[in-house]
Design an enzyme around this catalytic site. Structure first.
Site, PDB file in Angstrom:
ATOM      1  N   LYS A 184      40.849  40.129  46.498  1.00 32.87           N
ATOM      2  CA  LYS A 184      39.843  39.812  45.490  1.00 32.87           C
ATOM      3  C   LYS A 184      40.158  38.475  44.808  1.00 32.87           C
ATOM      4  CE  LYS A 184      38.306  41.801  41.166  1.00 32.87           C
ATOM      5  NZ  LYS A 184      38.378  42.909  40.219  1.00 32.87           N
ATOM      6  N   LYS A 222      41.950  36.074  38.586  1.00 37.85           N
ATOM      7  CA  LYS A 222      42.309  35.027  37.639  1.00 37.85           C
ATOM      8  C   LYS A 222      43.807  34.780  37.643  1.00 37.85           C
ATOM      9  CE  LYS A 222      41.398  38.560  34.209  1.00 37.85           C
ATOM     10  NZ  LYS A 222      40.422  38.930  33.210  1.00 37.85           N
ATOM     11  N   LYS A 242      50.731  46.370  40.823  1.00 34.90           N
ATOM     12  CA  LYS A 242      51.298  45.526  39.776  1.00 34.90           C
ATOM     13  C   LYS A 242      52.794  45.694  39.661  1.00 34.90           C
ATOM     14  CE  LYS A 242      47.507  44.161  37.063  1.00 34.90           C
ATOM     15  NZ  LYS A 242      46.946  43.848  35.767  1.00 34.90           N
TER      16      LYS A 242
END
Ligand code: TRP
Length: 335
Positions: A197, A200, A115
């Site tokens: 993955k 969203k 991140k």
């Protein structure tokens, strides 16, 4: 007996719309657990602000997510559904646990590294100490089991380290939580980039499917899904060499309950041209009732309010017991 049920807890950040990946990977399996476990599920809005959000969007998504959970089969009468920020004990215990997690171990968290690489202009303290808040989410409810995606296992491990450290000093305060990664459907990958993955936070144009997507959009996404570049062109489960096909098979297996062998037989000799729309159609039919029920619930705001208020009340009761114990142990004067 009702009171002797084991406890289970999980949360999802309302930072985006629910993907097919999180439905198949997690939420789908949550409904049936209420028979066996005393279940707590929450919308992790405190976690959501580690990245910048538009406030109105965060509010809308939090409510939509609650509606979707219920539509996915989580009966509010049988599960405790709440919103993380409504139960202030999460933030409070999160602070305490910050003081029992080491800089070194937090630095090793893969999600933090990923991140911070992605959000180089906003590597804030919350992003770094996020696992402490997650540990607090978990430990407040003394759960036996914590179902998580593969990517969250490391955070549960960290929570376990915190338990060991904390209990080592103060005695048996926290119950040792066990991570549980469901097998089939645990990790649904992106349809055009099957090495990462389905997330969203992926852009609309990339290979993700949302629970609320219209059937036409879903079909389009599956028709253009990446299969593989080999010449074999056959539906065979080989995640190493055919990650795109393996992912589609995983999705198909999850929505139909068929085994990989059955799927291989079903599409034997048919090639990807038949396989991809078949997966798309199966997904459309699986999501249709959820989409319709979500819309219906969102038109009944009063009902949703009732659900999250009752959920927060029940959750705070339990959370408060743990927090009081912790405050006493660490030496805070009682009020
Ligand atoms: N970190 C989890 C995620 O990104 C969400 C989460 C927050 C969670 N707190 C939790 C999951 C506690 C399980 C238990 O998906």
């Amino acid at each position: 007996m009702e009171n002797q049920k084991k406890v289970m807890l999980s949360g999802i950040k309302p930072t985006g719309d629910l993907t097919l990946g999180s439905y198949l990977g997690a939420i789908k399996n949550w409904a049936e657990r209420a028979e066996q476990y005393d279940c707590y599920y929450f919308m992790a809005d405190l976690h959501a602000i580690t990245v910048r959000n538009d406030p109105a969007t965060l509010r809308r998504r939090t409510l939509e997510q609650l509606a979707q959970y219920i539509a996915c089969g989580l009966n509010p009468e049988k599960n405790t559904l709440f919103i993380q920020s409504h139960v202030h004990q999460h933030a409070e215990l999160g602070w305490v646990l910050n003081c029992y997690a080491m800089f070194g171990e937090l630095s090793r968290m893969t999600q933090f590294k990923d991140k911070s690489a992605k959000n180089a202009d906003n590597i804030n303290g919350g992003l770094f100490t996020y696992p402490c808040l997650m540990a607090a989410d978990i430990l407040l409810y003394q759960p036996d089991v914590v179902p998580v995606g593969d990517d969250q296992k490391q955070h549960v491990e960290l929570a376990r380290n915190i338990v060991q450290r904390f209990n080592g000093v103060y005695g048996d305060v926290f119950k040792m939580p066990e991570p549980y990664v469901p097998k089939v459907g645990a990790r649904i990958m992106n349809l055009v980039d099957p090495k990462s993955k389905m997330s969203k936070s992926d852009d609309l144009d990339t290979g993700r499917v949302l629970v609320m997507d219209d059937p036409a959009v879903i079909m389009k996404q599956f028709k253009r899904a990446i299969t593989d570049s080999d010449t074999e062109k056959c539906v065979r489960y080989d995640p190493e060499n055919k990650p795109g096909v393996a992912n589609l098979m995983q999705i198909y297996a999850s929505v139909t309950g068929k085994s990989f062998e059955e799927i291989e037989k079903e599409f034997d000799g048919l090639g990807y041209g038949a396989f991809k729309p078949a997966v798309g159609e199966a997904v459309v039919e699986c999501l249709r009732p959820i989409r319709e029920e979500t819309r219906r619930l969102l038109d009944d705001k009063g009902y949703l309010e009732g659900v999250y208020r009752a959920g927060a009340e029940k959750a705070s009761y339990v959370a408060n017991k743990t927090l009081r114990k912790v405050y006493k142990k660490v030496g805070f004067l009682s009020q």
